[in-house]
Design a protein around this motif. Sequence first.
Motif, PDB file in Angstrom:
ATOM      1  N   SER A 111      33.853  -4.104 -71.584  1.00 39.49           N
ATOM      2  CA  SER A 111      33.450  -5.494 -71.395  1.00 39.49           C
ATOM      3  C   SER A 111      34.258  -6.097 -70.244  1.00 39.49           C
ATOM      4  CB  SER A 111      33.683  -6.293 -72.681  1.00 39.49           C
ATOM      5  OG  SER A 111      33.387  -7.657 -72.464  1.00 39.49           O
ATOM      6  N   VAL A 112      33.557  -6.652 -69.266  1.00 31.10           N
ATOM      7  CA  VAL A 112      34.182  -7.354 -68.139  1.00 31.10           C
ATOM      8  C   VAL A 112      33.574  -8.742 -68.085  1.00 31.10           C
ATOM      9  CG1 VAL A 112      34.664  -7.344 -65.672  1.00 31.10           C
ATOM     10  CG2 VAL A 112      34.430  -5.173 -66.890  1.00 31.10           C
ATOM     11  N   HIS A 113      34.427  -9.758 -68.119  1.00 30.14           N
ATOM     12  CA  HIS A 113      33.954 -11.136 -68.117  1.00 30.14           C
ATOM     13  C   HIS A 113      34.488 -11.861 -66.892  1.00 30.14           C
ATOM     14  CE1 HIS A 113      32.672 -15.055 -69.503  1.00 30.14           C
ATOM     15  NE2 HIS A 113      33.929 -15.510 -69.409  1.00 30.14           N
ATOM     16  N   ASN A 114      33.580 -12.265 -66.010  1.00 28.76           N
ATOM     17  CA  ASN A 114      33.903 -13.078 -64.833  1.00 28.76           C
ATOM     18  C   ASN A 114      35.074 -12.461 -64.053  1.00 28.76           C
ATOM     19  OD1 ASN A 114      33.541 -15.218 -63.083  1.00 28.76           O
ATOM     20  ND2 ASN A 114      35.023 -16.532 -64.141  1.00 28.76           N
ATOM     21  N   GLY A 115      34.959 -11.152 -63.792  1.00 30.61           N
ATOM     22  CA  GLY A 115      36.050 -10.425 -63.156  1.00 30.61           C
ATOM     23  C   GLY A 115      36.014 -10.509 -61.640  1.00 30.61           C
ATOM     24  N   THR A 116      37.172 -10.820 -61.048  1.00 30.84           N
ATOM     25  CA  THR A 116      37.355 -10.790 -59.601  1.00 30.84           C
ATOM     26  C   THR A 116      38.584  -9.918 -59.335  1.00 30.84           C
ATOM     27  OG1 THR A 116      36.401 -12.988 -59.313  1.00 30.84           O
ATOM     28  CG2 THR A 116      37.774 -12.139 -57.526  1.00 30.84           C
ATOM     29  N   PHE A 117      38.432  -8.939 -58.440  1.00 36.20           N
ATOM     30  CA  PHE A 117      39.483  -7.940 -58.241  1.00 36.20           C
ATOM     31  C   PHE A 117      39.764  -7.756 -56.757  1.00 36.20           C
ATOM     32  CE2 PHE A 117      37.012  -6.961 -62.021  1.00 36.20           C
ATOM     33  CZ  PHE A 117      37.994  -6.840 -63.003  1.00 36.20           C
ATOM     34  N   ALA A 118      41.019  -7.390 -56.468  1.00 30.98           N
ATOM     35  CA  ALA A 118      41.435  -7.098 -55.095  1.00 30.98           C
ATOM     36  C   ALA A 118      42.339  -5.879 -55.122  1.00 30.98           C
ATOM     37  CB  ALA A 118      42.173  -8.300 -54.488  1.00 30.98           C
ATOM     38  N   TRP A 119      42.445  -5.207 -53.945  1.00 30.72           N
ATOM     39  CA  TRP A 119      43.278  -4.014 -53.874  1.00 30.72           C
ATOM     40  C   TRP A 119      44.760  -4.356 -53.878  1.00 30.72           C
ATOM     41  CZ3 TRP A 119      41.696   0.690 -54.823  1.00 30.72           C
ATOM     42  CH2 TRP A 119      40.349   1.008 -54.648  1.00 30.72           C
ATOM     43  N   SER A 120      45.122  -5.505 -53.341  1.00 32.15           N
ATOM     44  CA  SER A 120      46.526  -5.923 -53.351  1.00 32.15           C
ATOM     45  C   SER A 120      46.570  -7.441 -53.268  1.00 32.15           C
ATOM     46  CB  SER A 120      47.281  -5.297 -52.174  1.00 32.15           C
ATOM     47  OG  SER A 120      46.777  -5.769 -50.947  1.00 32.15           O
ATOM     48  N   GLN A 121      47.767  -7.979 -53.358  1.00 30.31           N
ATOM     49  CA  GLN A 121      47.916  -9.425 -53.310  1.00 30.31           C
ATOM     50  C   GLN A 121      47.567  -9.986 -51.939  1.00 30.31           C
ATOM     51  OE1 GLN A 121      51.955 -10.085 -54.542  1.00 30.31           O
ATOM     52  NE2 GLN A 121      51.513  -9.783 -56.721  1.00 30.31           N
ATOM     53  N   GLU A 122      47.758  -9.174 -50.901  1.00 33.00           N
ATOM     54  CA  GLU A 122      47.485  -9.657 -49.550  1.00 33.00           C
ATOM     55  C   GLU A 122      46.023  -9.520 -49.157  1.00 33.00           C
ATOM     56  OE1 GLU A 122      49.816  -7.399 -50.269  1.00 33.00           O
ATOM     57  OE2 GLU A 122      51.579  -8.719 -50.232  1.00 33.00           O
ATOM     58  N   SER A 123      45.307  -8.537 -49.727  1.00 32.96           N
ATOM     59  CA  SER A 123      43.932  -8.271 -49.310  1.00 32.96           C
ATOM     60  C   SER A 123      42.956  -9.208 -50.004  1.00 32.96           C
ATOM     61  CB  SER A 123      43.568  -6.818 -49.621  1.00 32.96           C
ATOM     62  OG  SER A 123      43.636  -6.589 -51.018  1.00 32.96           O
ATOM     63  N   PRO A 124      41.810  -9.460 -49.379  1.00 34.36           N
ATOM     64  CA  PRO A 124      40.797 -10.316 -50.013  1.00 34.36           C
ATOM     65  C   PRO A 124      40.144  -9.583 -51.177  1.00 34.36           C
ATOM     66  CG  PRO A 124      39.969  -9.410 -47.959  1.00 34.36           C
ATOM     67  CD  PRO A 124      41.413  -9.024 -48.030  1.00 34.36           C
ATOM     68  N   PRO A 125      39.525 -10.302 -52.088  1.00 37.96           N
ATOM     69  CA  PRO A 125      38.863  -9.646 -53.227  1.00 37.96           C
ATOM     70  C   PRO A 125      37.755  -8.711 -52.768  1.00 37.96           C
ATOM     71  CG  PRO A 125      39.152 -11.986 -53.632  1.00 37.96           C
ATOM     72  CD  PRO A 125      39.500 -11.759 -52.195  1.00 37.96           C
ATOM     73  N   CYS A 126      37.647  -7.567 -53.448  1.00 39.80           N
ATOM     74  CA  CYS A 126      36.599  -6.607 -53.133  1.00 39.80           C
ATOM     75  C   CYS A 126      35.474  -6.645 -54.157  1.00 39.80           C
ATOM     76  CB  CYS A 126      37.178  -5.198 -53.040  1.00 39.80           C
ATOM     77  SG  CYS A 126      38.046  -4.662 -54.526  1.00 39.80           S
ATOM     78  N   HIS A 172      33.520  -9.485 -56.889  1.00 38.23           N
ATOM     79  CA  HIS A 172      33.424 -10.901 -57.224  1.00 38.23           C
ATOM     80  C   HIS A 172      32.522 -11.079 -58.440  1.00 38.23           C
ATOM     81  CE1 HIS A 172      34.929 -11.806 -53.112  1.00 38.23           C
ATOM     82  NE2 HIS A 172      34.181 -10.766 -52.781  1.00 38.23           N
ATOM     83  N   GLY A 173      32.929 -11.938 -59.339  1.00 39.09           N
ATOM     84  CA  GLY A 173      32.070 -12.387 -60.426  1.00 39.09           C
ATOM     85  C   GLY A 173      31.425 -11.266 -61.218  1.00 39.09           C
ATOM     86  N   ILE A 174      32.207 -10.271 -61.588  1.00 37.47           N
ATOM     87  CA  ILE A 174      31.674  -9.127 -62.326  1.00 37.47           C
ATOM     88  C   ILE A 174      31.580  -9.494 -63.802  1.00 37.47           C
ATOM     89  CG2 ILE A 174      31.996  -6.700 -62.890  1.00 37.47           C
ATOM     90  CD1 ILE A 174      31.392  -7.199 -59.972  1.00 37.47           C
ATOM     91  N   ASN A 175      30.376  -9.453 -64.342  1.00 35.68           N
ATOM     92  CA  ASN A 175      30.133  -9.625 -65.779  1.00 35.68           C
ATOM     93  C   ASN A 175      29.377  -8.398 -66.251  1.00 35.68           C
ATOM     94  OD1 ASN A 175      30.987 -12.534 -66.629  1.00 35.68           O
ATOM     95  ND2 ASN A 175      29.918 -12.784 -64.667  1.00 35.68           N
ATOM     96  N   LEU A 176      30.007  -7.658 -67.135  1.00 38.84           N
ATOM     97  CA  LEU A 176      29.448  -6.351 -67.499  1.00 38.84           C
ATOM     98  C   LEU A 176      29.830  -6.013 -68.929  1.00 38.84           C
ATOM     99  CD1 LEU A 176      28.203  -3.537 -66.743  1.00 38.84           C
ATOM    100  CD2 LEU A 176      30.492  -2.905 -65.935  1.00 38.84           C
ATOM    101  N   THR A 177      28.850  -5.538 -69.708  1.00 41.21           N
ATOM    102  CA  THR A 177      29.114  -4.987 -71.035  1.00 41.21           C
ATOM    103  C   THR A 177      28.370  -3.668 -71.147  1.00 41.21           C
ATOM    104  OG1 THR A 177      27.247  -6.216 -71.987  1.00 41.21           O
ATOM    105  CG2 THR A 177      29.439  -7.223 -72.136  1.00 41.21           C
ATOM    106  N   VAL A 178      29.081  -2.655 -71.614  1.00 40.34           N
ATOM    107  CA  VAL A 178      28.483  -1.329 -71.782  1.00 40.34           C
ATOM    108  C   VAL A 178      28.630  -0.946 -73.242  1.00 40.34           C
ATOM    109  CG1 VAL A 178      28.481   1.062 -71.001  1.00 40.34           C
ATOM    110  CG2 VAL A 178      29.202  -0.752 -69.440  1.00 40.34           C
ATOM    111  N   PRO A 179      27.514  -0.791 -73.964  1.00 40.82           N
ATOM    112  CA  PRO A 179      27.602  -0.482 -75.398  1.00 40.82           C
ATOM    113  C   PRO A 179      27.991   0.974 -75.646  1.00 40.82           C
ATOM    114  CG  PRO A 179      25.316  -0.597 -74.707  1.00 40.82           C
ATOM    115  CD  PRO A 179      26.133  -1.017 -73.520  1.00 40.82           C
ATOM    116  N   GLN A 180      28.299   1.247 -76.896  1.00 44.70           N
ATOM    117  CA  GLN A 180      28.654   2.601 -77.319  1.00 44.70           C
ATOM    118  C   GLN A 180      27.496   3.566 -77.041  1.00 44.70           C
ATOM    119  OE1 GLN A 180      31.178   4.242 -78.703  1.00 44.70           O
ATOM    120  NE2 GLN A 180      29.988   6.090 -79.062  1.00 44.70           N
ATOM    121  N   GLY A 181      27.814   4.719 -76.427  1.00 45.88           N
ATOM    122  CA  GLY A 181      26.823   5.764 -76.199  1.00 45.88           C
ATOM    123  C   GLY A 181      25.919   5.529 -75.017  1.00 45.88           C
TER     124      GLY A 181
END
Length: 1503
Positions: free
Chosen positions: A628-643, A645-654
């Motif tokens: 489960s990912v809710h409103n995820g924003t991620f970057a490779w480092s503190q200095e780099s811009p986000p790679c 944006h706005g990831i919302n994802l749920t993957v059920p069992q199987g």
Amino acid sequence: MASPGQPCTDLRVWNQTQQEPVAHHLLSLCFLRTAGSWAPPMYLWVLGPIYLFYIHRHGRCYLRMSYLFKVKMVLGFTLILLHTFNVAMPLWRIRQGMPQAPELLIHPTVWLTTMSFATFLIHVERKKGVRASGVLFGYWLLCCLLPAINAAQQASAGNFHHEPLHHLATYLCLFLVVAEFMLSCLVDRPPFFSEDSQPLNPCPESEASFPSKAMFWWASGLLWRGYRKLLGPKDLWSLGRENSSEELVSKLEREWRRNCGVLPGHSKLFKSKGLSAVGAPETEPFLQPERSQRGPLLRAIWRVFRSTFLLGTVSLVISDAFRFAVPKLLSLFLEFMGDRDSPAWMGWLLAVLMFLSACLQTLFEQQYMYRVKILQMRLRTAITGLVYRKVLVLSSGSRKSSAAGDVVNLVSVDIQRLTESVLYLNALWLLFLWISVCFVYLWQLLGPSALTAIAVFLSLLPLNFFITKKKNYHQEEQMRQKASRARLTNSILRTVRTIKSHGWEQAFLERLLHIRGQELGALKISTLLFSVSLVSFQVSTFLVALVVFAVHTLVAEDNAMDAEKAFVTLTVLSILNKAQAFLPFSVHCIIQARVSFNRLAAFLCLEEVDPNGIDSSPSRCSSKDRISVHNGTFAWSQESPPCLHGINLTVPQGCLLAVVGPVGAGKSSLLSALLGELLKVEGSVSIEGSVAYVPQEAWVQNTSVVENVCFRQELDLPWLQKVLEACALEPDVASFPAGIHTPIGEQGMNLSGGQKQRLSLARAVYRKAAVYLLDDPLAALDAHVSQHVFKQVIGPSGLLQGTTRILVTHTLHVLPQVDQILVLVNGTIAEMGSYQDLLNRNGALVGLLDGARQHAGGGEGAHAEATSDDLGGFPGSVRPKNRPERLGPIESAAVKDSTTSKAQAEPSLNDPKGTGLTTEEDSVQYGRVKTTTYLSYLKAVGTPLCTYTLFLFFCQQVASFCQGYWLSLWADDPVVDGRQTHAALRGWVFGLLGCLQAVGLFASMAAVFLGGVRASALLFRSLLWDVAHCPIGFFECTPVGRLLNRFSKETDTVDVDIPDKLRSLLTYAFGLLEVGLAVSMATPLAMVAILPLMLLYAGFQSLYVATSCQLRRLESASYSSVCSHMAETFQGSPVVRAFQAQGPFTAQHDALMDENQRVSFPRLVADRWLAANLELLGNGLVFVASLCAVLSKAHLSAGLVGFSVSAALQVTQTLQWVVRSWTDLENSMVAVERVQDYTDIPKEAPWRLPTCAARPLWPTRGEIEFRDFGLRHRPELPLAVRGVSLKIHAGEKVGIVGRTGAGKSSLASGLLRLQEAAEGDIWIDGVPITHVGLHTLRSRITIIPQDPVLFPGSLRMNLDLLQEHTDEDIWAALETVQLKAFVVSLPGQLQYECAGQGDDLSVGQKQLLCLARALLRKTQILILDEATASVDLGTEMQMQAALEQWFARCTVLLIAHRLRSVMDCARRKMAEKVTDDWNTRPRRTRHVQAGGLSKAVITLQPE
């Protein structure tokens, strides 16, 4: 002064106004008796309480009450009773009215209390488990002094009948203390119970007595074994717990965190992922970089290792005290030799005192060296472990800023510099103390004339500073050239197939030799300046002595030069010269260590993965969603811009979720975010259950197949068999020499790219995880294997069914079989749903499918059918009904287009024995270096230069001997009216001899270094020639790292180490001969003792050299394993973290480090064993020279004795350095052996033939004919290609397709003669290619490989390596491949410097540059070996357009996996399986009409 038989009643001995020799005051029996009375009690009462405190803190289990302990206690109580009697006797006499001297009551009382304390210490030592006591050993040795003096005095007096009780008490006391001393030389029995488990081969140090520990005799057993046989792991001692990685790293890590302000319990990395408490300390995060970097680490190191360092420092200070006692005793001895009335016993005593002072100085100095070396070993272990634990928690951003080579450089260079600096820390303050004491000595000897010594030393400093500055400049220039050479060599070796395919060896060799010439030029100047520096340091003693003696002779009132002034001054100046030479070197090492320390501290403060980035909890059956990912924003480092944006994802069992999208959309970043590798800017991520991860670039370990698959889990053979079969690895494993136990080499060098990827997938499948993150595992597989793996592993009916799977893929035909599809565009989720839903939406997925269909040239069918050729079948082909579903050809797939014999092809799942390497083992030399190796090096130097060098060393040593002998004559000149008549002549000749020695010394050293440069140039050229002429098969089965080691480390050893060690050996050996000559000439009687000493010396040398060479080689090999494991872990740290294997990996690193320390520890002990024993031999030579001088006093002059004894004093360290230099030279000579390893390797055919069958413009048409052609990859293997007969007409376009391992690339290799034909031949335009030189052939054929290759250098150099084309031609080629605008935008345009191998360019851009390079060659034959397999669709279309324009009339061979890549070819050749059971023969030809062209399909089937 009292005679030996008189009582000590003459108090005038303390009257300093008396004009008597100093020796008469210091060596009177009164003084000796006073010292003997008070020295033992003061010694024990000072050290005893400290010793009690120490054993109380570090005590072990109590010892059994052995016979040794009982005898010690009995003797102790007897001594107590005896001294009680000695106290009672004066008291009784006082009561009888007989007055007694106070000392007769005070001394026995002090000795009584001290003896009681010593007996108490014996008891406490048993309770605390001390088996051998150094404190009591020293105490009993000192206690022997007073009874011996009293016994000698009373025996000489002969008044036994007057005081029989007093005599008996003295003799009994002497007997008892000698007995206690003898018992203190023994070791007690081990304790009843040991806190630690007994290792298999414990270190004998714990079983050794104190003399054995002081002299390192306990190591003699290992040295003897190393002399008699080759040492193996079983011969090495087990590592003590105090030296183990687990103990040392945990201490340093705890202090590091405490100093960084990280509280225990906070920041537990991956604590929520279920790590056990045992594994937690290895994975706790380190300090983040907000705070000071250097301070916390320095404080942590000090708190952990300060006790060892301080104890060593105390030993060094005591050693220096005895060091400066020797010149004073020499002064007294020469005073004794000049005084004909001095009693003989005084000379004997001075000789003994000189010997004891030198021995004690040796023992304390070697104890200091031993403790510092142990400290260095422990510090290296602790910091290396700290770096390794940091590697396991580095964030992705930190990993991008640091390469694996940088981490290895930290471990191999920076940590080494830091640990070596520990030896020089005390020099920063102690050397100034040396200089002060030396100045005081010189002032006492020469008065104000000593000031000139300081002036001369200060005047030499600017010269040495200038020389050092110039030398450093040329050293830096040499290092720059060496780095440039190393980069080019690395590039050549890693791209050798491309270089050989184009015939570019000669061009690269010339470029490499040009850089090598500049490097050796800088090295030559640097070594000459180094020679000047060495001469200035070694001659500074002479210069100072000359100036001081001249000033003293001309200015001083008492200006006579006697033996004491001359030779004691030289002895003191030699100490002063050591301080002057050692101080700048120490400062330089400390500065280098500071730089390395800053680098280490900065690395330890790099950004780490966020331990709270992922909410990972144990699997719960009631949970519906695994990811489960809710409103995820991620970057490779503190200095780099986000790679992302706005990831919302749920993957059920199987669920099987496919992630697709264009290049750079963020598909791999999404998996990294789910693993916690990316910095979470905002949002939340949660994963339930264990995770298995398959990276896009397969990461494998340098272990066996089974260890890679099991990955620290228990072996389950049925499950392993099922996993290997599902991952299409079973036939590969069956063909390996040792089955699943076959080592796969460094970075999987023995496997193809597809095999490594399947092995990586098998590792994940074997884990039986709940969640699988698969980053494009099908990309490196051909269509057949890809279909099999998807069906058997990933798909709905595969082994992973029921688990949660996220599959990043570019293989679009699998999308109908997945549960959900997620489309990423520019780091955001464009759409997500089932395959049919997304088709109905007509969104981003449909755009991807349309692009793939249009490029494939398909019809109007469904999207799944549009890529049917990717499944490996022909368009329109139908599977026979009676054919089984399993994929037959996969089961007989070969390894890397090669085959093995049937005997090797049997599977070996249960037999771990007989593990065979698939690469050649690196040559390891054992035992002594062969004489032929030395002769080959001397031959490279040149016989005339070798002879000239020996002659120069002989001449400068003769000048040195004459200089010392002339000084002895000067000192013996008679004094007339306070002056010596020939002082001026003596001074001029002394100065002339010194100048001749300086010139000879410089010339001899320069000859050695210049000869070394000449030998280096010849050996490097020979190595380069041998490797360049090796066939391509040699490079395929030899690791690049092994070859790089020859061109870097071994070459550097030949360049620098061998000349320096040879110079040291010659310098010390000739110096040793001079000392032997001086002692023998002055006292011929000494020859009787010198011969046994030389026999002992030869024995020590033989034992040490044989063992030390083996230990150094073992240490080098074991440390290479540490560095390789460090680099391997750095590259695969995301996989290690995903599998939560940090604990096992840390344990493996600790085990490797401990194994290295098991070799390092015996080696450092062997060094101390040699130094201690050889210095004692040297001290024995001093003792022999002194005794012989005393015996021959009547006819010996003081000057000659001073020359002899002062020369002998200098030999104490010369003895060990001769052996050290010889051993270092022998170890370095191994590099010459290794450089010459490839001399006898079979070479490929000549590059150019004197009579070539080809005409200058050959080939003019490009007609190729295979005539019953066959080849094998290695001589020991069967034919890989057999019986190929085929004719390709001029200008024809022929496609060669087939499955992995079918032999497609083998045909291209045969055409280029990368592998010679085993049978048959190939003809081009009617000329057999075997009648043409390799460079002639390869320069007339152009090949574009699958992996684009660029070289370090300018863009123009990469396009026109041989400089055959104009800029206009190059720009035209760039315009054809549509790269002109891109190159124009680069800084420098055509002169733009490519980083590394074009790392700053994309794969597509590099492939187009390789195409432009091919266009410029304008050959009649073109080979494309999977040239479009690793590029995107747009780049492939650009390449095809350029090929159609420039090679319209050329013969083109196109090798491809995919049929759509060869649909434009006039003929297509289908290569089936080519093994020992399958022969490549044209069996059937089908003609197909398509697009107006007659296309022939030549299918090769088994016979």
